[in-house]
Scaffold this motif. Sequence first.
Motif, PDB file in Angstrom:
ATOM      1  N   ILE A 210       0.710  -1.175  -0.176  1.00  0.00           N
ATOM      2  CA  ILE A 210      -0.043  -0.014   0.125  1.00  0.00           C
ATOM      3  C   ILE A 210       0.912   1.148  -0.007  1.00  0.00           C
ATOM      4  O   ILE A 210       0.567   2.330  -0.546  1.00  0.00           O
ATOM      5  CB  ILE A 210      -0.957  -0.004   1.296  1.00  0.00           C
TER       6      ILE A 210
ATOM      7  N   LEU B 285      -1.410  11.764   2.424  1.00  0.00           N
ATOM      8  CA  LEU B 285      -2.710  11.023   3.342  1.00  0.00           C
ATOM      9  C   LEU B 285      -3.171  12.180   4.168  1.00  0.00           C
ATOM     10  O   LEU B 285      -2.748  12.775   4.878  1.00  0.00           O
ATOM     11  CB  LEU B 285      -2.039   9.902   4.145  1.00  0.00           C
TER      12      LEU B 285
ATOM     13  N   LEU C 286      -2.157   8.263  -2.656  1.00  0.00           N
ATOM     14  CA  LEU C 286      -3.301   8.085  -1.811  1.00  0.00           C
ATOM     15  C   LEU C 286      -3.615   9.168  -0.856  1.00  0.00           C
ATOM     16  O   LEU C 286      -2.652   9.555  -0.236  1.00  0.00           O
ATOM     17  CB  LEU C 286      -3.184   6.778  -1.098  1.00  0.00           C
TER      18      LEU C 286
ATOM     19  N   PHE D  80      -6.957   8.817   7.532  1.00  0.00           N
ATOM     20  CA  PHE D  80      -6.526   7.524   7.938  1.00  0.00           C
ATOM     21  C   PHE D  80      -7.176   6.783   8.881  1.00  0.00           C
ATOM     22  O   PHE D  80      -7.536   7.656   9.929  1.00  0.00           O
ATOM     23  CB  PHE D  80      -5.008   7.361   8.020  1.00  0.00           C
TER      24      PHE D  80
ATOM     25  N   LEU E 124      -7.299   6.566   3.331  1.00  0.00           N
ATOM     26  CA  LEU E 124      -7.350   5.197   3.513  1.00  0.00           C
ATOM     27  C   LEU E 124      -7.971   4.668   4.562  1.00  0.00           C
ATOM     28  O   LEU E 124      -7.710   4.930   5.799  1.00  0.00           O
ATOM     29  CB  LEU E 124      -5.745   4.935   3.600  1.00  0.00           C
TER      30      LEU E 124
END
Length: 741
Positions: free
Chosen positions: A597, A627, A603, A630, A606
Amino acid sequence: MLGQAYNLMAHGFLLFLLLSCIISTNIYACKQTERSSLLSFASTLSSPPLNWTSLDCCRWKGITCDQDGWVTRLLLPSKGLKGDISLFSLANLTHLTHLNLSHNSLYGSLETQFFLSLNQLEILDLSYNRLFGELPLYLPSIHIRTIDLSSNHFVGAIPSSLFQQASNLTSFNVSNNSFTGYVPSSICLQHSSPFLRLLDFSSNALSGNLPWLGKCSKLQVFRAGHNNLSGLFPEDIYNATELEEIALPLNSLHGAISDKIVNLTNLATLDLYYNHFGSELPLNLGKLSKLKFVTLDFNNLEGALPPSLMNCTNLVELRLGSNNLEGDISMLDFSRLSQLTKLDLRGNNFTGTIPRSLYSCRSLKAIGLSGNHLEGQIEAEILSLKSLSFLSLAFNQFTNLTGAMKILMSCRSLHALLLSGSFVGEGMPSDDDMVDFHGFQNLRLLALAGSNLTGQIPLWLSKLKNLEILGLGFNQITGPIPSWLGTLPRLFYISLSHNRISGELPQQLCRLPRLLYEPIASQVDKYEFEFPVFSTSISIGANQTYPQQILYFLPGWIEVSNNNISGYIPAEIGQLQLLRKLALDSNNFSGIIPDQISNLKNLEVLDLSTNHLSGIIPSSLASLNFLKEFNASYNNLQGPIPTGTQLQSFNASAFEGNPKLCGAPLPNKCRPSKGIDAYNKNNKDVDNGLHQVPWFYIFVALGFIVGFWGVCGSLVINKTWRYFYFQFIDNLQDRLYVMIC
């Protein structure tokens, strides 16, 4: 004698040509002082060179002189010029009437002294540069007709003194800067720009009320959108009867649109999008026969649509979405609006059915009727709209989804089809229903979310080779995620959340072509939908909401949360380089968080929460620099949260529900142990165990098969062996009996 006469005539003619050439050269030869000024100006530019090398600057590219050799025009738009604009070097061009340096990369500020020297200037265009600072207090000349300073970085207030003594000013454009303060109030007063035809203050940070414009008798275009303007719509604007365009979107203006608007008989564009205008639309709005573009969405308008609006036969776009308008729209006669290309009535309280008269508007490209109380079925007459590319009927009470899809699949121009929340409780059109399916070949967006549709994801969707966005969330879809989803060449957005999908996440989904690598610039498709797809939360009970439509579609979105998906998270997920959101929460995933990942460098979101994941949080996730969200809560994760990473910037709630997890931002500290490296090694060992071939069990199974059939197979095949075998067993049984007894 005759020959001498001819010679004299020839010499005379040559002398005449020479004198004419000399005179002509003297007329157009530029002044040395102005030549020096132009060279000084050119020397401040870094690139590209202007190639001003000849002696006569009147012959230089971009330069025009009068008959006396004075430079009157300096026109260098879109030449790729870069550098600090040295306007002082142009101060000697005292006869300059036209100055156009637009669409370059020039920076610097405008000085009052420079303007005072150019007292013959009529046209000033410095738009689309990087100029900054405040504007001078006065215009460069009383002769000035056009000023365009748009798309720069100017700041401060717009001085009211600019418009004083500007008796010839016809166009003033300062849009797309960072001006603050008020819109000048001295516009169109006595001796102050009485001939103004265009005023553009849009895309700044201006505040306060709108100025009085009633004395701008020549004004044709007034734009001041994308600011912080407030207050009432000034009544005297209806006295500016030459107005053809009023554009004031994205402000905080309020009040009602007066019936006096019918005085603006030349009005073609009325754009008041995203304000606070209320009350009803004027009943006689249809008297504005020249209206082409009406944009009043995102206001507080109420009441019914005035029937007179159907008399505006020049209408091209009618956008009234996100208001409180009501009434039975099937009673309106749209048949006279032959030029209508876009109709947006989304987010209102309209009732009735889709007006059949709408199918007479053969120019229609986009219809937005979502978020109303319409009912009935989709009629086959809609196929008469050959140019229809955007159809939004979401969140109404339509019926017969299968019938609608059978009809709409023949709309060859259709790019976006939004039917979410409209066919509640029906079945997903199955492959049997869509037999001989051949339609939707240009479809890019298909939204069937929020309808509690039953059934499985049908195979006919695999034929939509141009599909980019698929929204099937908030339904009752069962069965597995089909592997062929990963073969659709343009698919970049998948939303399957809040269903009853089971099985494993197919590895083929990790090979979506559109998410594997950045496309070549020449291959990038810059297609835009005819209407923006906005977001409005609709309650579905039990503290659950889902978006009516999504505000924007991130390229790289896989959302399968709130299902019954099990198995491991495929390590191949790391191949999707362009993935921005991965939502796997509220499922039954097990195993570890794949280290791969960390390859998803783009990304932003997530979510792995509420699963059965074990092992540690890989320290490599620290490399996910973009990110923003999360969540790994409520799993079986253990070990320390990687330190010195942005993972620790998230709230503790992102890690709760993992009793063996420790370290910041959780309150429980980690005990001295074997360290994160050892945890990582264990995670990799587990990973290897999960993904390697189980040779031990294979050999045991083979040994059992060979041993079992090696003995039993022989006994079955050979009768003599079988007789001796059973005799041996009987003898062995007798001996054991004697020994035991």
